[in-house]
Design a protein around this motif. Sequence first.
Motif, PDB file in Angstrom:
ATOM      1  N   LYS A  10     -32.748  17.374 -18.691  1.00  0.00           N
ATOM      2  CA  LYS A  10     -32.526  18.605 -18.041  1.00  0.00           C
ATOM      3  C   LYS A  10     -31.548  18.518 -16.659  1.00  0.00           C
ATOM      4  O   LYS A  10     -31.606  17.313 -16.254  1.00  0.00           O
ATOM      5  CB  LYS A  10     -33.881  19.072 -17.449  1.00  0.00           C
ATOM      6  CG  LYS A  10     -34.677  19.760 -18.063  1.00  0.00           C
ATOM      7  CD  LYS A  10     -35.956  20.192 -17.726  1.00  0.00           C
ATOM      8  CE  LYS A  10     -36.867  20.818 -18.598  1.00  0.00           C
ATOM      9  NZ  LYS A  10     -38.173  21.446 -18.092  1.00  0.00           N
ATOM     10  N   LEU A  51     -30.334  26.014 -15.185  1.00  0.00           N
ATOM     11  CA  LEU A  51     -31.202  24.856 -15.797  1.00  0.00           C
ATOM     12  C   LEU A  51     -30.309  24.841 -17.252  1.00  0.00           C
ATOM     13  O   LEU A  51     -30.369  25.750 -17.891  1.00  0.00           O
ATOM     14  CB  LEU A  51     -32.712  24.870 -16.095  1.00  0.00           C
ATOM     15  CG  LEU A  51     -33.567  24.935 -14.920  1.00  0.00           C
ATOM     16  CD1 LEU A  51     -34.836  25.491 -15.069  1.00  0.00           C
ATOM     17  CD2 LEU A  51     -33.340  23.567 -13.921  1.00  0.00           C
ATOM     18  N   TYR A  52     -29.802  23.224 -17.457  1.00  0.00           N
ATOM     19  CA  TYR A  52     -29.126  22.874 -18.705  1.00  0.00           C
ATOM     20  C   TYR A  52     -29.783  21.999 -19.400  1.00  0.00           C
ATOM     21  O   TYR A  52     -30.389  21.161 -18.866  1.00  0.00           O
ATOM     22  CB  TYR A  52     -27.658  22.767 -18.307  1.00  0.00           C
ATOM     23  CG  TYR A  52     -27.048  23.720 -17.785  1.00  0.00           C
ATOM     24  CD1 TYR A  52     -25.992  24.464 -18.356  1.00  0.00           C
ATOM     25  CD2 TYR A  52     -26.970  24.285 -16.526  1.00  0.00           C
ATOM     26  CE1 TYR A  52     -25.160  25.803 -17.827  1.00  0.00           C
ATOM     27  CE2 TYR A  52     -26.199  25.159 -15.840  1.00  0.00           C
ATOM     28  CZ  TYR A  52     -25.264  25.912 -16.563  1.00  0.00           C
ATOM     29  OH  TYR A  52     -24.749  26.876 -15.889  1.00  0.00           O
ATOM     30  N   ASP A  53     -29.578  21.667 -20.629  1.00  0.00           N
ATOM     31  CA  ASP A  53     -30.169  20.767 -21.444  1.00  0.00           C
ATOM     32  C   ASP A  53     -29.154  19.733 -21.364  1.00  0.00           C
ATOM     33  O   ASP A  53     -27.863  19.740 -20.736  1.00  0.00           O
ATOM     34  CB  ASP A  53     -30.435  21.095 -22.870  1.00  0.00           C
ATOM     35  CG  ASP A  53     -29.318  21.584 -23.607  1.00  0.00           C
ATOM     36  OD1 ASP A  53     -27.992  21.179 -23.312  1.00  0.00           O
ATOM     37  OD2 ASP A  53     -29.557  21.968 -24.725  1.00  0.00           O
ATOM     38  N   ARG A  99     -26.946  26.184 -21.295  1.00  0.00           N
ATOM     39  CA  ARG A  99     -27.771  26.742 -20.358  1.00  0.00           C
ATOM     40  C   ARG A  99     -28.956  27.492 -21.002  1.00  0.00           C
ATOM     41  O   ARG A  99     -28.811  27.882 -21.990  1.00  0.00           O
ATOM     42  CB  ARG A  99     -27.252  27.932 -19.508  1.00  0.00           C
ATOM     43  CG  ARG A  99     -28.043  28.146 -18.140  1.00  0.00           C
ATOM     44  CD  ARG A  99     -27.330  29.297 -17.354  1.00  0.00           C
ATOM     45  NE  ARG A  99     -27.504  30.554 -17.900  1.00  0.00           N
ATOM     46  CZ  ARG A  99     -27.132  31.769 -17.393  1.00  0.00           C
ATOM     47  NH1 ARG A  99     -26.377  31.688 -16.373  1.00  0.00           N
ATOM     48  NH2 ARG A  99     -27.249  32.914 -17.934  1.00  0.00           N
ATOM     49  N   LYS A 100     -30.298  26.880 -20.699  1.00  0.00           N
ATOM     50  CA  LYS A 100     -31.340  26.993 -20.979  1.00  0.00           C
ATOM     51  C   LYS A 100     -32.474  28.120 -20.360  1.00  0.00           C
ATOM     52  O   LYS A 100     -33.191  28.671 -20.656  1.00  0.00           O
ATOM     53  CB  LYS A 100     -32.287  25.763 -21.293  1.00  0.00           C
ATOM     54  CG  LYS A 100     -31.683  25.067 -22.452  1.00  0.00           C
ATOM     55  CD  LYS A 100     -31.966  25.598 -23.819  1.00  0.00           C
ATOM     56  CE  LYS A 100     -31.480  24.776 -24.885  1.00  0.00           C
ATOM     57  NZ  LYS A 100     -31.686  25.061 -26.168  1.00  0.00           N
ATOM     58  N   ASP A 101     -32.199  28.107 -18.836  1.00  0.00           N
ATOM     59  CA  ASP A 101     -32.953  28.706 -18.106  1.00  0.00           C
ATOM     60  C   ASP A 101     -32.207  28.998 -16.580  1.00  0.00           C
ATOM     61  O   ASP A 101     -31.223  28.358 -16.389  1.00  0.00           O
ATOM     62  CB  ASP A 101     -34.465  28.154 -17.829  1.00  0.00           C
ATOM     63  CG  ASP A 101     -35.608  29.100 -17.492  1.00  0.00           C
ATOM     64  OD1 ASP A 101     -35.261  30.281 -17.094  1.00  0.00           O
ATOM     65  OD2 ASP A 101     -36.849  28.861 -17.489  1.00  0.00           O
ATOM     66  N   ASP A 147     -41.422  21.430 -21.512  1.00  0.00           N
ATOM     67  CA  ASP A 147     -40.721  22.372 -22.381  1.00  0.00           C
ATOM     68  C   ASP A 147     -39.882  23.382 -21.945  1.00  0.00           C
ATOM     69  O   ASP A 147     -40.459  23.947 -20.646  1.00  0.00           O
ATOM     70  CB  ASP A 147     -41.595  22.673 -23.397  1.00  0.00           C
ATOM     71  CG  ASP A 147     -42.411  21.573 -24.113  1.00  0.00           C
ATOM     72  OD1 ASP A 147     -41.595  20.422 -24.406  1.00  0.00           O
ATOM     73  OD2 ASP A 147     -43.413  21.574 -24.497  1.00  0.00           O
ATOM     74  N   TRP A 148     -38.684  23.757 -22.320  1.00  0.00           N
ATOM     75  CA  TRP A 148     -38.233  24.847 -22.059  1.00  0.00           C
ATOM     76  C   TRP A 148     -39.140  26.170 -22.133  1.00  0.00           C
ATOM     77  O   TRP A 148     -39.850  26.426 -23.156  1.00  0.00           O
ATOM     78  CB  TRP A 148     -36.781  25.177 -22.813  1.00  0.00           C
ATOM     79  CG  TRP A 148     -35.923  24.050 -22.414  1.00  0.00           C
ATOM     80  CD1 TRP A 148     -35.458  23.130 -23.474  1.00  0.00           C
ATOM     81  CD2 TRP A 148     -35.155  23.837 -21.390  1.00  0.00           C
ATOM     82  NE1 TRP A 148     -34.574  22.210 -23.019  1.00  0.00           N
ATOM     83  CE2 TRP A 148     -34.363  22.612 -21.801  1.00  0.00           C
ATOM     84  CE3 TRP A 148     -35.323  24.218 -20.110  1.00  0.00           C
ATOM     85  CZ2 TRP A 148     -33.629  22.143 -20.863  1.00  0.00           C
ATOM     86  CZ3 TRP A 148     -34.098  23.953 -19.115  1.00  0.00           C
ATOM     87  CH2 TRP A 148     -33.722  22.547 -19.541  1.00  0.00           C
ATOM     88  N   GLY A 149     -38.979  27.099 -21.260  1.00  0.00           N
ATOM     89  CA  GLY A 149     -39.483  28.245 -21.352  1.00  0.00           C
ATOM     90  C   GLY A 149     -41.126  28.368 -20.632  1.00  0.00           C
ATOM     91  O   GLY A 149     -41.666  29.461 -21.002  1.00  0.00           O
TER      92      GLY A 149
END
Length: 225
Positions: free
Chosen positions: A30, A42-44, A49-51, A97-99
Motif C-alpha cells: 500500500k 491509497l494505491y496498491d 488507486r484502490k481507495d 485487505d482493500w475495502g
Amino acid sequence: MQIRHLKTIISQTDVLNRITAIAWSANNQKIAIVGVDRVIQLYDETGERKDRFATKPADPKTGTKYTIVSMAFSPDSTKLAIAQSDCVVFVYKLGLDWGEKKSICNKLIQTSDITCLTWPKEQHNAVVFGMQDGKVRVGHLKTNKAATLYQTESCVISCASSPDGNAIITGHLDGAINRFFFDDGVTGASQGKFTVHSCPPYALAWGEQVVAAGNDKIVRFYDLE
C-alpha cells in the motif's frame, strides 16, 4: 545508483495541489499519498488507486484550516498514522485487505505544531513525532496519551526510524541530528547528539547509513559510529 521512471501515479492538474506526505506500508502493498486537499489516496504496489478518504480536523469548528505534514504505516501495515498542522495525530485503522471499513482508533492532541512523524517497526503501539517547540514525543496508542522522549531548543523538522525499529533520529532547524535508543530491557533508553549537518536536515533516512539532505542541495551519508 540508477533510478528509472516506471509510471505517473498522480497526473498534474491546472490547480495547485502540492503533495505534502507519502507513506509506504511495511508489507510493500500500500502507498498512501496526500496533497493540500487533505484527502488520503491509497494505491496498491502497482500504482493503481484502490481507495480514498477525507481526513478530519482536530476541532470541527476550525474547518479545513490544516494540512497533513507527515504519515506512517504501522509495522503490521493495518493502520496509518497521520500528523496534522492543527496539532493532532490521528491513527486510522485500515485493515489488511482493500475495502475494509476505516475508523479512527487514536487521537493525540498536542499543544504545539507537529512537524514530522515515524513509526518504528518494533514499537507496535507507539508512534514518534517531532514538534515545532523542539520536543520529540511518543504517542502510546494503548492509553491514547503522549509523553516527551526528549526536549531540544530547536524545532524538529525531520525524523526516521532505524532498520531494526529500536531507535530513531531527528533533524533540527539548527542543523543538529539527534539519536534516541528505546529501552531494550538491558541498557535502558538513551539519547544524544548524532552529528551536526551542514544545513537544516529537512530529509532524513536510516538504512545501513544515515542519509541527510537540506537546502544546500547536497545529500550526505553518515556512518552509524
